[in-house]
Enzyme design. Structure first.
Site, mmCIF file in Angstrom:
data_model
loop_
_atom_site.group_PDB
_atom_site.id
_atom_site.type_symbol
_atom_site.label_atom_id
_atom_site.label_comp_id
_atom_site.label_asym_id
_atom_site.label_seq_id
_atom_site.Cartn_x
_atom_site.Cartn_y
_atom_site.Cartn_z
ATOM 1 C CG HIS A 135 -1.759 -1.234 1.715
ATOM 2 N ND1 HIS A 135 -3.313 -1.163 -0.279
ATOM 3 C CD2 HIS A 135 -2.119 -2.040 2.191
ATOM 4 C CE1 HIS A 135 -3.844 -2.288 0.498
ATOM 5 N NE2 HIS A 135 -3.499 -2.912 1.683
ATOM 6 C CB THR A 136 0.096 5.261 0.355
ATOM 7 O OG1 THR A 136 -1.129 4.771 0.020
ATOM 8 C CG2 THR A 136 0.737 5.913 0.210
ATOM 9 C CD GLN A 137 5.316 0.820 1.642
ATOM 10 O OE1 GLN A 137 5.728 0.704 2.490
ATOM 11 N NE2 GLN A 137 4.092 0.151 2.171
ATOM 12 C CB SER A 138 5.699 8.387 1.531
ATOM 13 O OG SER A 138 6.333 7.793 -0.258
ATOM 14 C CD1 TRP A 193 1.210 10.561 4.511
ATOM 15 C CD2 TRP A 193 1.570 8.718 4.417
ATOM 16 N NE1 TRP A 193 2.503 10.357 4.767
ATOM 17 C CE2 TRP A 193 2.267 8.566 5.318
ATOM 18 C CE3 TRP A 193 1.022 7.213 3.826
ATOM 19 C CZ2 TRP A 193 3.576 7.811 5.541
ATOM 20 C CZ3 TRP A 193 1.711 6.205 4.369
ATOM 21 C CH2 TRP A 193 3.251 6.636 5.395
#
Lengths: 295, 308
Positions: B74-77, B187
């Site tokens: 999934h989104t890491q940053s 995020w």
């Protein structure tokens, strides 16, 4: 009804030899027994009104609304079978949500009318279903402003085409959908028990000239509901009204109930108007009516 | 399942086709018929094999080529980001501000991004962090607000929205926590400004972990270090909110935006500012920082190639 007993009225999916779908015609009969609904397309918005027949003294006044909102800028009112109307509204809200999901923008009045027209028409095709027992009036105001799409960030390129259509767009819209799925756009629409009287009154307003404004529209809608109710005086009813204006109007582009003070003022004027009519028409009936109005 | 002496379906298919294969079927195969005298190398008349690479040309199918490396990710940053959001309560309402910049790393990529969003005509959410996640939340909350308006119009007579700022904040916090628990966080760090169910000013924060807290003044991102102390001078505690006027609060937040522009390299001098009171939301989206003074700049030491 000469058709009864011929067998051609038993199901949706069977035409009569002279090309009629009797189930649809029976659905229209159901509509003709319902409380009158009226829609007026004014120059700066739309007014919807309904004669809500009070079926029991145990019902809370002002509760159980008959006019429903779809998305933010659309209103739906209907005459006929109320549960069918609820389902119609649920579907309309689904369509509006689906439209937003796909296009990231509110559905326009004409597009909602088209979607719902198609939906009702499908209920005239199959043996397993019956047509909707309602005629619905859809009123809306498509934003005349340059509105961002949902979730838009930034304003996009400041030069170049950008796919925008120049010139005036948006504005008020009014559509009426019948059980057959047929829908037309109207200047003024009426359905339900008092539709004949209501249509006659609507025609007198010369709505196609586009001169009537919302404030006048509210008064006329209230008056028309009272006029249309005249032939059916023994039944108690509540007047329910909603309106939709443009972004710079009183509802700021949203579909809303008409505020209580305006509604009451319009009702007072409506009662006055019909009692004056009565004086002209028949002298002896007059006192009885006035007594009733004071209650 | 063991089917003893029975023949399974595949085997039956093969036998039938091999035994009774008409000539025209071979013409329909995607491969040219074998040259006269050549040995037929594969059973291309088996319909299941049509359109697939021939084993005799390409070797047996190797499923390992279709495997991805490692587990799903999934989104890491965050990618395109917005910086700080500031909020402060005052006597009759809340003021909230965020600049109009969306950065792509250290690049000032978009300079007209509006990070304050109004919901249900009565609450404002300020978004810091990933801009695409902000767009997702914006659409999601718009739908939520419409649905809530349907529900309240059928159950109540009043025009009061059921989706007040407190409900909105609680909802967002639950949503953010659920997403972080799926290891697929949204995020963002958010401020929610508005009024609670009693009409009192409401201001609270929520972030990508689902952490939520409330305070008379709040700031996300760099603002929590640079602006928060300045705002606390005006509203140190909940009791002091009642003595702060709208003008004081707006003035203080504008001053903090200026401090942030001086010190935060991912900030912009064009910003949005919203004031929420019982009369509704007043949203200004094209504010400019006034009266900047960069006189202090030449005294800044310790960056770049300086050697003091």
């Amino acid at each position: 009804m000469t058709s009864i007993g011929t067998g051609y009225d038993l199901a949706n999916s069977i035409f009569s030899p002279d090309g009629r779908n009797f189930q649809v015609e029976y659905a229209v009969k159901a509509v003709e027994n319902g409380g009158t609904s009226v829609g007026i397309r004014c120059k700066d918005g739309v007014v919807l009104a309904v004669e809500k027949v009070i079926t029991s003294k145990l019902l809370k006044p002002g509760a159980n609304k008959r006019i429903a909102t779809v998305d933010k800028n659309l209103g739906v009112v209907y005459s006929g079978m109320v549960p069918d109307g609820h389902h119609f509204v649920d579907r309309a809200r689904d369509e509006a949500r689906g439209w937003r999901e796909t296009f990231k923008t509110p559905i326009s009045t004409s597009d909602l009318a088209s979607r719902m027209g198609g939906y009702l028409q499908a209920y005239t095709l199959y043996q397993s279903v019956r047509p909707f027992g309602i005629t619905a009036i859809i009123g809306g105001f498509d934003s005349e402003l340059e509105t961002p799409v949902d979730g838009e960030v930034g304003s996009g390129p400041s030069v170049g085409a950008g796919g925008k259509v120049e010139g005036k767009h948006g504005g008020p819209g009014l559509y009426m959908i019948e059980p057959s799925g047929m829908y037309w756009g109207y200047y003024g629409a009426a359905t339900g028990k008092g539709r004949q009287a209501a249509k006659a009154e609507l025609e007198k307003l010369n709505l196609s000239e586009n001169k009537l404004d919302l404030m006048q529209g509210i008064k006329e809608a209230a008056r028309i509901i009272y006029v249309a109710q005249q032939d059916n005086k023994d039944k108690e009813f509540e007047l329910e009204m909603s309106w939709i204006s443009g972004a710079d109007g009183p509802t700021k582009g949203r579909h809303m109930e008409v505020p209580k003070d305006l509604l009451e003022a319009a009702e007072r004027l409506a009662k006055k108007a019909i009692s004056e009519d009565d004086e002209e028409d028949e002298e002896d009936d007059d006192e009885k009516n006035d007594d009733k109005m004071e209650e | 399942m063991i089917r003893g002496g029975e023949m399974n379906e595949d085997a039956w298919l093969k036998i039938k086709w091999v035994k009774n294969v008409p000539n025209y079927l071979q013409l329909q195969s995607p491969h040219p018929p074998p040259a006269v005298g050549a040995r037929r190398q594969s059973a291309t008349y088996i319909p299941q094999a049509w359109g697939r690479p021939r084993d005799d040309v390409y070797g047996a199918y190797d499923p390992s080529y279709m495997q991805t490396n490692g587990p799903n990710q999934h989104t890491q940053s965050p990618i395109v980001t917005g910086t700080s959001v500031l909020g402060m309560k005052f006597k009759e309402g809340v003021v909230i501000a965020a600049d109009n910049l969306a950065s792509y790393g250290s690049l000032a990529r978009f300079t007209d991004v509006k990070r304050l969003r109004t919901f249900a005509e009565s609450s404002v959410v300020g978004f810091g962090g990933d801009v695409s996640d902000m767009q997702y939340l914006d659409r999601h909350l718009t739908e939520l607000a419409i649905d809530e308006a349907y529900a309240s119009s059928t159950t109540t007579n009043s025009a009061q929205p059921t989706l007040n700022a407190r409900n909105l904040h609680k909802y967002l916090q639950k949503l953010l926590y659920r997403r972080r628990s799926k290891f697929d966080p949204l995020w963002n760090s958010l401020l929610v400004a508005g009024l609670d169910e009693s009409g009192a000013p409401f201001l609270a924060a929520a972030d990508l972990l689902g952490t939520a807290f409330s305070s008379p003044s709040l700031a996300t991102g760099f603002g929590s270090m640079l602006a928060q102390p300045i705002m606390r001078r005006l509203v140190p505690d909940e009791a002091s909110v009642a003595s702060v006027t709208r003008e004081q609060a707006v003035e203080c937040v504008r001053e903090c935006m200026k401090v942030l522009f001086y010190r935060d390299a991912r900030s912009l001098d064009s910003y949005s500012l919203a004031i929420v009171t019982k009369d509704g939301v007043e949203l200004h989206q094209n504010e400019k920082l006034e009266n900047q003074s960069w006189a202090f700049a030449d005294r800044i030491k310790g960056y770049g190639t300086q050697t003091v």
